[in-house]
Write a protein that holds these residues in place. Structure first.
Motif, PDB file in Angstrom:
ATOM      1  N   ASP A 150     -28.673  65.485  37.641  1.00  0.00           N
ATOM      2  CA  ASP A 150     -27.514  64.625  37.368  1.00  0.00           C
ATOM      3  C   ASP A 150     -26.257  65.203  38.021  1.00  0.00           C
ATOM      4  O   ASP A 150     -25.433  64.477  38.591  1.00  0.00           O
ATOM      5  N   LYS A 151     -26.115  66.558  37.914  1.00  0.00           N
ATOM      6  CA  LYS A 151     -24.963  67.220  38.526  1.00  0.00           C
ATOM      7  C   LYS A 151     -24.968  67.017  40.042  1.00  0.00           C
ATOM      8  O   LYS A 151     -23.932  66.636  40.619  1.00  0.00           O
ATOM      9  N   GLU A 152     -26.115  67.259  40.684  1.00  0.00           N
ATOM     10  CA  GLU A 152     -26.191  67.072  42.133  1.00  0.00           C
ATOM     11  C   GLU A 152     -25.973  65.611  42.519  1.00  0.00           C
ATOM     12  O   GLU A 152     -25.357  65.313  43.546  1.00  0.00           O
ATOM     13  N   LYS A 153     -26.441  64.687  41.662  1.00  0.00           N
ATOM     14  CA  LYS A 153     -26.233  63.271  41.932  1.00  0.00           C
ATOM     15  C   LYS A 153     -24.755  62.921  41.902  1.00  0.00           C
ATOM     16  O   LYS A 153     -24.238  62.196  42.774  1.00  0.00           O
ATOM     17  N   LYS A 154     -24.013  63.468  40.882  1.00  0.00           N
ATOM     18  CA  LYS A 154     -22.577  63.191  40.810  1.00  0.00           C
ATOM     19  C   LYS A 154     -21.850  63.809  41.993  1.00  0.00           C
ATOM     20  O   LYS A 154     -20.922  63.203  42.552  1.00  0.00           O
ATOM     21  N   ILE A 155     -22.247  65.024  42.359  1.00  0.00           N
ATOM     22  CA  ILE A 155     -21.608  65.668  43.517  1.00  0.00           C
ATOM     23  C   ILE A 155     -21.837  64.823  44.780  1.00  0.00           C
ATOM     24  O   ILE A 155     -20.912  64.588  45.566  1.00  0.00           O
ATOM     25  N   ILE A 156     -23.065  64.348  44.941  1.00  0.00           N
ATOM     26  CA  ILE A 156     -23.378  63.540  46.124  1.00  0.00           C
ATOM     27  C   ILE A 156     -22.599  62.234  46.108  1.00  0.00           C
ATOM     28  O   ILE A 156     -22.060  61.781  47.128  1.00  0.00           O
ATOM     29  N   GLU A 157     -22.487  61.589  44.907  1.00  0.00           N
ATOM     30  CA  GLU A 157     -21.723  60.337  44.819  1.00  0.00           C
ATOM     31  C   GLU A 157     -20.259  60.577  45.128  1.00  0.00           C
ATOM     32  O   GLU A 157     -19.611  59.778  45.827  1.00  0.00           O
ATOM     33  N   ALA A 158     -19.700  61.715  44.571  1.00  0.00           N
ATOM     34  CA  ALA A 158     -18.284  62.016  44.850  1.00  0.00           C
ATOM     35  C   ALA A 158     -18.078  62.274  46.337  1.00  0.00           C
ATOM     36  O   ALA A 158     -17.103  61.781  46.925  1.00  0.00           O
ATOM     37  N   GLU A 159     -18.964  63.026  46.931  1.00  0.00           N
ATOM     38  CA  GLU A 159     -18.838  63.282  48.364  1.00  0.00           C
ATOM     39  C   GLU A 159     -18.973  61.993  49.160  1.00  0.00           C
ATOM     40  O   GLU A 159     -18.252  61.784  50.144  1.00  0.00           O
ATOM     41  N   ALA A 160     -19.876  61.104  48.718  1.00  0.00           N
ATOM     42  CA  ALA A 160     -20.035  59.831  49.427  1.00  0.00           C
ATOM     43  C   ALA A 160     -18.777  58.982  49.299  1.00  0.00           C
ATOM     44  O   ALA A 160     -18.324  58.356  50.279  1.00  0.00           O
ATOM     45  N   GLU A 161     -18.159  58.952  48.045  1.00  0.00           N
ATOM     46  CA  GLU A 161     -16.939  58.169  47.876  1.00  0.00           C
ATOM     47  C   GLU A 161     -15.811  58.758  48.715  1.00  0.00           C
ATOM     48  O   GLU A 161     -15.033  58.021  49.355  1.00  0.00           O
ATOM     49  N   ALA A 162     -15.697  60.110  48.716  1.00  0.00           N
ATOM     50  CA  ALA A 162     -14.654  60.738  49.518  1.00  0.00           C
ATOM     51  C   ALA A 162     -14.864  60.461  51.002  1.00  0.00           C
ATOM     52  O   ALA A 162     -13.902  60.150  51.728  1.00  0.00           O
ATOM     53  N   GLU A 163     -16.107  60.551  51.419  1.00  0.00           N
ATOM     54  CA  GLU A 163     -16.397  60.279  52.827  1.00  0.00           C
ATOM     55  C   GLU A 163     -16.090  58.827  53.176  1.00  0.00           C
ATOM     56  O   GLU A 163     -15.518  58.515  54.230  1.00  0.00           O
ATOM     57  N   GLN A 164     -16.421  57.905  52.247  1.00  0.00           N
ATOM     58  CA  GLN A 164     -16.133  56.502  52.502  1.00  0.00           C
ATOM     59  C   GLN A 164     -14.632  56.258  52.552  1.00  0.00           C
ATOM     60  O   GLN A 164     -14.118  55.522  53.414  1.00  0.00           O
ATOM     61  N   ALA A 165     -13.878  56.885  51.579  1.00  0.00           N
ATOM     62  CA  ALA A 165     -12.421  56.722  51.585  1.00  0.00           C
ATOM     63  C   ALA A 165     -11.822  57.313  52.854  1.00  0.00           C
ATOM     64  O   ALA A 165     -10.907  56.717  53.463  1.00  0.00           O
ATOM     65  N   ARG A 166     -12.333  58.487  53.258  1.00  0.00           N
ATOM     66  CA  ARG A 166     -11.816  59.110  54.481  1.00  0.00           C
ATOM     67  C   ARG A 166     -12.089  58.213  55.690  1.00  0.00           C
ATOM     68  O   ARG A 166     -11.219  58.030  56.540  1.00  0.00           O
ATOM     69  N   ARG A 167     -13.286  57.628  55.731  1.00  0.00           N
ATOM     70  CA  ARG A 167     -13.606  56.751  56.851  1.00  0.00           C
ATOM     71  C   ARG A 167     -12.732  55.503  56.842  1.00  0.00           C
ATOM     72  O   ARG A 167     -12.267  55.048  57.898  1.00  0.00           O
ATOM     73  N   ILE A 168     -12.489  54.940  55.616  1.00  0.00           N
ATOM     74  CA  ILE A 168     -11.640  53.746  55.537  1.00  0.00           C
ATOM     75  C   ILE A 168     -10.227  54.084  55.981  1.00  0.00           C
ATOM     76  O   ILE A 168      -9.582  53.344  56.761  1.00  0.00           O
TER      77      ILE A 168
END
Length: 466
Positions: free
Chosen positions: A309-327
């Motif tokens: 669950d911890k790794e899943k949240k970290i991956i989701e946060a990194e994905a959201e940050a990466e998506q925001a950075r890309r946007i």
């Protein structure tokens, strides 16, 4: 000239084609079941050239060809009233199988004597030769030899017939004699004699065998009794020895059985103890394994789930940050591209205007004032049009004029009205001042000095009329 050359070439090509076709038609291949016979001018001492299984070119006019068939010919020779060496007439029905030989010399004989003949004609010639040679062989042999030694008879027939057939190009393939008969019944009498002799020999053999059988039977009975007595004695001796061996074997068996049972009981107890020990060890190992499994299960259910669950949240946060950075990067790149395009457009417009101004100044002789005047002169119709549009929309429904024909400056009231109306429109000089520019002197409308007379137009010679 060109047409005649073309016609000549076509004629040569046609001649070559016809010649090649003729050559191909004269080139003959020999099948495996035939003999190709070339006759005419063969260039040898022989009258024909024979080819089996090959090919050859047939020269036109000088040579020609035919085929000889190699298929076997079956000939039935039912020879009757043939006189034997004993002057006894016999009937010998035979069947001969002949064919054209493929040996070089015999093929030449066949080409010389059988070429052009039909199979029936060849069969008729061979039949005459076979009948003659068969009669000759029978005349040199006795009835007993003919009837008893068939191999000798067939060998004699084959040797004599083969020699004669070779002369016309044939060879003997097979001879089959079905039966031999005579008109006097000699062969039948020989058969009966042989049969009677065989019967008597058989009876004699039976009597001798019966005698030998009775004597042999008596000897066999004696030998049987002696052998039976000896066998009985040996049997009793063998039985006694067998009983002794059985008793010894039983004792040994009992000893071995007791020893085996003792060893079996001891081994069974040892194995039972080992089995209990192994069972206890297996239960201990099973309990330890179960505890480890429970521990692993708890760890998998709690720790691993939390870690996942911890790794899943970290991956989701990194994905959201990466998506925001890309946007954000995409928006920034879009804004930068838009501003850069606008700047390039403005730069291009200013560059083109600067180039146009530079060209205009160059056209005005590098005088900026004249260049400005040229621009004003180019735009003057639009400025005048703007002034006209200012009064164009004024609607005057009705104008009533009372003109007293009296004023201080000598003008009428109507003239003063129109002059005042035009003065209400902003002059060009005021418009240029508001734009930060200066109207040229010749457009300001200044009056000429009083002492300056207008120039009179010059008269050209020869153009004035008195």
């Amino acid at each position: 000239m060109a047409e005649s050359q073309i016609i000549l070439i076509l004629i040569l090509v046609f001649v070559l084609i016809v010649t090649f076709s003729a050559i191909l038609k004269r080139y003959r291949r020999c099948p495996s079941d035939k003999i190709l016979v070339i006759y005419g001018k063969t260039g040898r001492n022989s009258s024909a050239r024979c080819i089996h299984g090959g090919a050859s070119f047939i020269w036109p006019v000088f040579q020609d060809y035919r085929y000889l068939d190699l298929k076997p010919i079956s000939i039935e020779c039912n020879l009757t009233n043939a006189l034997s060496k004993q002057n006894i007439r016999v009937d010998v029905p035979c069947r001969f199988t002949v064919g054209i030989s493929t040996e070089p010399e015999i093929m030449t004989n066949a080409a010389e004597r059988l070429l052009g003949l039909s199979p029936d004609s060849i069969q008729s010639i061979a039949t005459d030769i076979l009948f003659g040679q068969l009669r000759l062989v029978i005349a040199t042999m006795d009835i007993e030899e003919i009837n008893a030694d068939r191999d000798k008879f067939l060998a004699s027939v084959s040797s004599n017939v083969e020699a004669e057939l070779r002369k016309i190009g044939l060879k003997l393939i097979n001879v089959n004699v079905t039966d031999i008969r005579d008109e006097s019944g000699y062969i039948e009498a020989l058969g009966k004699e042989a049969a009677a002799k065989a019967i008597n020999d058989a009876k004699k053999s039976v009597a001798e065998q019966n005698r030998f059988g009775e004597t042999g039977k008596a000897d066999a009975d004696k030998d049987t009794r002696v052998n039976v007595a000896a066998a009985n004695a040996l049997a009793v001796k063998g039985e006694n020895q067998s009983l002794i061996d059985i008793a010894n074997s039983d004792a040994l068996r009992r000893e071995k059985t007791a020893q085996a049972e003792r060893l079996a009981v001891a081994a069974e107890k040892v194995q039972s103890a080992k089995a209990l020990q192994e069972a206890y060890q297996s239960e201990r190992d099973a309990e330890l394994a179960r505890a480890e499994r429970e521990k692993a299960t708890q760890q998998a259910n709690i720790v691993v789930a939390a870690q996942i669950d911890k790794e899943k949240k970290i991956i989701e946060a990194e994905a959201e940050a990466e998506q925001a950075r890309r946007i954000a990067k995409g928006e920034a790149d879009a804004i930068f591209a838009k501003m850069e395009a606008q700047a390039r457009g403005a730069m291009e417009i200013l560059s083109k205007q600067a180039e146009g101004f530079q060209a205009l100044v160059g056209a005005a002789g590098s005088d900026p004032q004249k260049a400005v005047l040229m621009m004003i002169a180019d735009r003057l119709p639009e400025l005048v049009k703007t002034q006209v549009e200012a009064v164009k929309g004024i609607k005057i429904d009705k104008v009533t004029v009372w003109d007293g024909n009296g004023s201080k400056d000598g003008k009428t009231s109507t003239a003063n009205f129109v002059s005042g109306l035009m003065q209400s429109i902003p002059p060009l000089q005021d418009l240029f001042k508001m734009a930060g520019m200066q109207l040229p002197e010749y457009l300001k409308g200044k009056e000429a000095p009083d002492n300056q007379e207008p120039e009179k137009p010059s008269k050209k010679k020869g153009t004035d009329k008195e």
